[in-house]
Scaffold this motif. Sequence first.
Motif, PDB file in Angstrom:
ATOM      1  N   LYS A 190       0.810  -1.215   0.000  1.00 15.29           N
ATOM      2  CA  LYS A 190       0.000   0.000   0.000  1.00 15.29           C
ATOM      3  C   LYS A 190       0.845   1.268   0.000  1.00 15.29           C
ATOM      4  O   LYS A 190       0.543   2.244  -0.694  1.00 15.29           O
ATOM      5  N   LEU A 191       1.932   1.262   0.782  1.00 21.22           N
ATOM      6  CA  LEU A 191       2.777   2.456   0.852  1.00 21.22           C
ATOM      7  C   LEU A 191       3.494   2.691  -0.469  1.00 21.22           C
ATOM      8  O   LEU A 191       3.643   3.837  -0.910  1.00 21.22           O
ATOM      9  N   LEU A 192       3.931   1.610  -1.133  1.00 19.93           N
ATOM     10  CA  LEU A 192       4.655   1.755  -2.393  1.00 19.93           C
ATOM     11  C   LEU A 192       3.730   2.158  -3.543  1.00 19.93           C
ATOM     12  O   LEU A 192       4.220   2.537  -4.612  1.00 19.93           O
ATOM     13  N   GLU A 193       2.433   2.070  -3.361  1.00 20.11           N
ATOM     14  CA  GLU A 193       1.514   2.610  -4.356  1.00 20.11           C
ATOM     15  C   GLU A 193       1.580   4.134  -4.384  1.00 20.11           C
ATOM     16  O   GLU A 193       1.177   4.756  -5.366  1.00 20.11           O
ATOM     17  N   ARG A 194       2.097   4.725  -3.311  1.00 23.92           N
ATOM     18  CA  ARG A 194       2.093   6.180  -3.187  1.00 23.92           C
ATOM     19  C   ARG A 194       3.482   6.795  -3.156  1.00 23.92           C
ATOM     20  O   ARG A 194       3.620   8.011  -3.281  1.00 23.92           O
ATOM     21  N   VAL A 195       4.515   6.002  -2.951  1.00 25.97           N
ATOM     22  CA  VAL A 195       5.856   6.547  -2.799  1.00 25.97           C
ATOM     23  C   VAL A 195       6.872   5.499  -3.233  1.00 25.97           C
ATOM     24  O   VAL A 195       6.584   4.289  -3.242  1.00 25.97           O
TER      25      VAL A 195
END
Length: 482
Positions: A190-195
């Motif tokens: 989920k975090l790597l979808e944004r950063v």
Amino acid sequence: MKGTVLICCFLSLLLLQATAEEEEITSVLRDRSHIDETLRLATEEKAGDYAAALERLRKIYHTSIKPMEQAYKYNELRQHEISAYPGRTLGDSATDGEITSKPMVLFLGPWSVGKSSMINYLLGMHDSPYQLYTGAEPTTSEFTVIMHGEKIRSVEGIVMAADSSRSFSPLEKFGQNFLEKLIGIEMPHKLLERVTFVDTPGIIENRKQQERGYPFNDVCQWFIDRADLIFVVFDPTKLDVGLELEMLFRQLKGRESQIRIILNKADNLATQDLMRVYGALFWSLAPLINVTEPPRVYVSSFWPYDYAPDTSRDLFKREEISLLEDLNQVIENRMENKIAFIRQHGIRVRIHGLLVDRYVQTFKEKMSFFSDPELVFKEIVDDPDKFYIFKSILAKTNVSKFDLPNRDAYRDFFGINPVTNFKPLSAQCSYMGGCLLDKIEKAITNELPALLSSINSGKQPGLSSCEATGCGEKPKNRYRKN
């Protein structure tokens, strides 16, 4: 003989007991729920609104900024260009380049201070097959890019540079030796979808640049120029500043607002010792940071295990949450940052076009039938102030003297690109397409500020908003004081 055997057995028992106690301490994993809460990973994003704004931004860039950028070869003046590829249509490049890239978080610092452990902790990769390798010795020798993907897999550097759908193609200019030291890791998170996270080799002060086999400082500069947030990590045992770290901070000048200094492994120290280490870190960094106010230093221990006993647990937890809030702010404002970046890029392209136009006009005015073109232009490029090249640009609206490029850069620029290759701006107009200068000025003063206003007000920016209304009402310019 018996006495020797007894002593060996006693020492073995002590060693086993110490190992058991250590395993008992380190086996207690820390609660990670505050990471998901602070970064709001459970919240679904409005993908439609973001995609519409991104598409509108890309259209403004390709129709209003890129034509002047190509006509006056701006990318040969500055290496910090947008990675949009010549010859591609707007639809073909929908997934590549810096316009569509996610915010980048860059980790820098001495070796073995916990950069890789921090990434493992933020992504929950502890004890997974793809966790970044960590240890007390220098372990990271590659630039590792951790990004989102449909499945967990590693990507070689030569593949990343050859893939035009990524924003890493310009890294080919640093040579094949560097590409062998570049690796990507894709994983669904989920975090790597944004950063996107970038882990870098630790700085080793006794190592010479040529021993790395590639231009380390130049590669760092490339990532620094594209990073939205820069974590500079230290630990209590590595506070000294050598030549390589000093050079790194020189490269960071001008990016102070994006730097976050982290004192990691703080739970290894008693409170009194931690205060002394904190002061020593400030003393080491003070000559290197060119800001009037002191930098914020985040003090905590970023790894999956629980804090050491009898330490300032509440303080470390608050510091960690504060750092996560900074990261979340970058994620939340990524669209606004992209618009501001494209507008800043457009301003520089416009100034470059005006300067080249002024050089071309001055050259034509000074040329006569008997003049030597090379001598005439050499006189102009060697002393542009004599011909008011730069002063005449300052008379234009929306041009600041602080945005003007270095005069010497144009000596090199025209050494590669003869002045006769360029047309004046007055000749860069067509009946259907309009004038290059008018289009880029409209983008800078009207279209990009209007797009930013629509983002801030929560309205969905459609691609045909101007076409539908004719843009009869001039949008408010957020960048100009009323």
